[in-house]
Every structure is written in structure tokens, then in C-alpha cells.
Design a protein around this motif. Structure first.
Motif, PDB file in Angstrom:
ATOM      1  N   THR A   1      -0.707  17.387  62.278  1.00 59.43           N
ATOM      2  CA  THR A   1      -0.105  16.562  63.352  1.00 59.43           C
ATOM      3  C   THR A   1      -1.242  17.557  64.620  1.00 59.43           C
ATOM      4  O   THR A   1      -1.667  18.078  64.385  1.00 59.43           O
ATOM      5  CB  THR A   1       2.204  16.660  63.749  1.00 59.43           C
ATOM      6  N   LEU A   2      -0.993  16.798  65.607  1.00 55.46           N
ATOM      7  CA  LEU A   2      -1.266  17.809  66.956  1.00 55.46           C
ATOM      8  C   LEU A   2      -0.288  19.454  67.003  1.00 55.46           C
ATOM      9  O   LEU A   2      -1.299  20.034  67.257  1.00 55.46           O
ATOM     10  CB  LEU A   2      -1.269  17.386  68.707  1.00 55.46           C
ATOM     11  N   ALA A   3       0.637  19.765  66.840  1.00 52.69           N
ATOM     12  CA  ALA A   3       1.001  20.717  66.375  1.00 52.69           C
ATOM     13  C   ALA A   3       0.810  21.463  65.561  1.00 52.69           C
ATOM     14  O   ALA A   3       0.582  22.971  65.785  1.00 52.69           O
ATOM     15  CB  ALA A   3       3.110  20.382  66.919  1.00 52.69           C
ATOM     16  N   ASP A   4       0.550  21.206  64.373  1.00 53.84           N
ATOM     17  CA  ASP A   4      -0.502  21.833  63.652  1.00 53.84           C
ATOM     18  C   ASP A   4      -1.412  22.550  63.952  1.00 53.84           C
ATOM     19  O   ASP A   4      -1.724  23.188  63.343  1.00 53.84           O
ATOM     20  CB  ASP A   4      -0.590  20.596  62.377  1.00 53.84           C
ATOM     21  N   VAL A   5      -2.545  21.506  64.600  1.00 51.17           N
ATOM     22  CA  VAL A   5      -3.952  22.023  65.042  1.00 51.17           C
ATOM     23  C   VAL A   5      -3.495  23.606  65.781  1.00 51.17           C
ATOM     24  O   VAL A   5      -4.202  24.688  65.918  1.00 51.17           O
ATOM     25  CB  VAL A   5      -4.399  20.475  65.375  1.00 51.17           C
ATOM     26  N   VAL A   6      -2.568  23.016  67.195  1.00 49.23           N
ATOM     27  CA  VAL A   6      -1.930  24.286  68.018  1.00 49.23           C
ATOM     28  C   VAL A   6      -1.719  25.254  66.866  1.00 49.23           C
ATOM     29  O   VAL A   6      -2.394  26.359  67.082  1.00 49.23           O
ATOM     30  CB  VAL A   6      -1.561  23.824  69.415  1.00 49.23           C
TER      31      VAL A   6
END
Length: 179
Positions: free
Chosen positions: A4-9
């Protein structure tokens, strides 16, 4: 499993912590997620966007405060908790990449010019503090206090920051025209 985007951040902040801002590349973030770098572009269009999201995550830890001094202290503390956090947030702010909720909150308290002044002081002091701490870790400080010795006032960077804020805030009077 797709990231997810949260994982990337989160992965980017992990790379930042391990490698510093200079070593925080899209390639390293992708490696931390065990994906190809091109997979990151499903979530962010470029590194600048990722930098903005990282800054938002760092600043998001500050919370909603209604006192300019307390807000600046909380912002500095949030930046200092992350290796090169001050550089990330200051860069994102300079390029207007992320949200500027903190600047908006400060502007409500001390006007737009006062908010900008406080932010620049806070960013600069946090960056200087992080550089100082990194130099101390590597034994590169020439005027460092002796091991176990009392630090002279110039080395008490937290107190120095508080004194600087007080100097600025004593001179700031909100101007109705700049709000």
C-alpha cells in the motif's frame, strides 16, 4: 501481497533512518519492500512526492496545539526523532510539496510572516542539532565537552532553541493584514 502507499512511506522512512537522506533512493525503498523500483510508481509519481509524504508522516506526529511556542517545540522534537527528519521536512516545505497544516496553524496564531519566521528558525535549528548530534557520534566535534563533563550553554541545544523561540515570540505581534 501488494504494498500500500502506507507501506511505501513506512519503508522510505526506514531507509531514511538507516541510510540518511542522501542514501534514501527509490531503488533502496523498493529493495526494502522486495519489489522492483517501477512498482513504487503505482503509488507515487516521483521521489519528490514520496519526500512530501515522508514529511507529512513526520509532521503528522505533532498534533494540534494552540500555542506557537509549544507547536514549534513539538515540530522540532518530531523532526529530531527521525534521522535527517529536519532536512526532509524543510525540503518538502521549501518546495511546497506536502501539507502545510503547521504553517496554517502558526499563521492563525502569529500571522503569515511570523509563522514563516518561526518555521525557518525551527527547521534551521533542528537541522543544526541533527548535524551536531551526528558529528558527536563520529567524534568529529572539536570543541566537545570532555566525556562525563558538563556541557557549556552553547552545547545545550534544547535550551538554545527555547531561548531563540522566546526572542522571536517577544517580538511577534499578529498583524491583522497578514492573516
Amino acid at each position: 501481497m501488494r504494498n500500500t502507499l502506507a507501506d511505501v512511506v513506512t519503508a522510505a522512512l526506514g531507509v531514511l533512518d538507516a541510510q540518511g537522506l542522501e542514501g534514501c533512493s527509490m531503488r533502496r525503498v523498493a529493495a526494502a519492500l522486495d519489489v522492483q523500483p517501477s512498482a513504487l510508481y503505482h503509488h507515487v509519481p516521483n521521489k519528490q512526492s514520496l519526500l512530501a509524504l515522508m514529511a507529512d508522516e513526520i509532521v503528522g506526529r505533532v498534533g494540534r496545539l494552540h500555542d506557537a511556542r509549544a507547536l514549534c517545540i513539538a515540530l522540532r522534537d518530531a523532526m529530531l526523532r527521525v534521522r535527517d527528519g529536519a532536512d526532509v521536512v524543510a525540503t518538502a516545505e521549501a518546495f511546497r510539496l506536502g501539507s502545510s497544516e503547521i504553517e496554517r496553524s502558526l499563521a492563525e496564531m502569529v500571522g503569515a510572516d511570523g509563522a514563516r519566521t518561526l518555521l525557518l528558525f525551527t527547521f534551521g535549528h533542528a537541522q543544526s542539532t541533527q548535524t551536531h548530534r551526528q558529528a558527536a557520534q563520529f567524534g568529529a566535534l572539536l570543541d566537545a565537552p570532555p566525556a562525563g563533563g558538563q556541557a557549556p550553554p552553547v552545547f545545550d541545544l534544547d535550551a538554545s532553541f527555547g531561548r531563540g523561540l522566546d526572542i522571536i515570540l517577544r517580538g511577534l505581534v499578529p498583524d491583522a493584514d497578514t492573516r
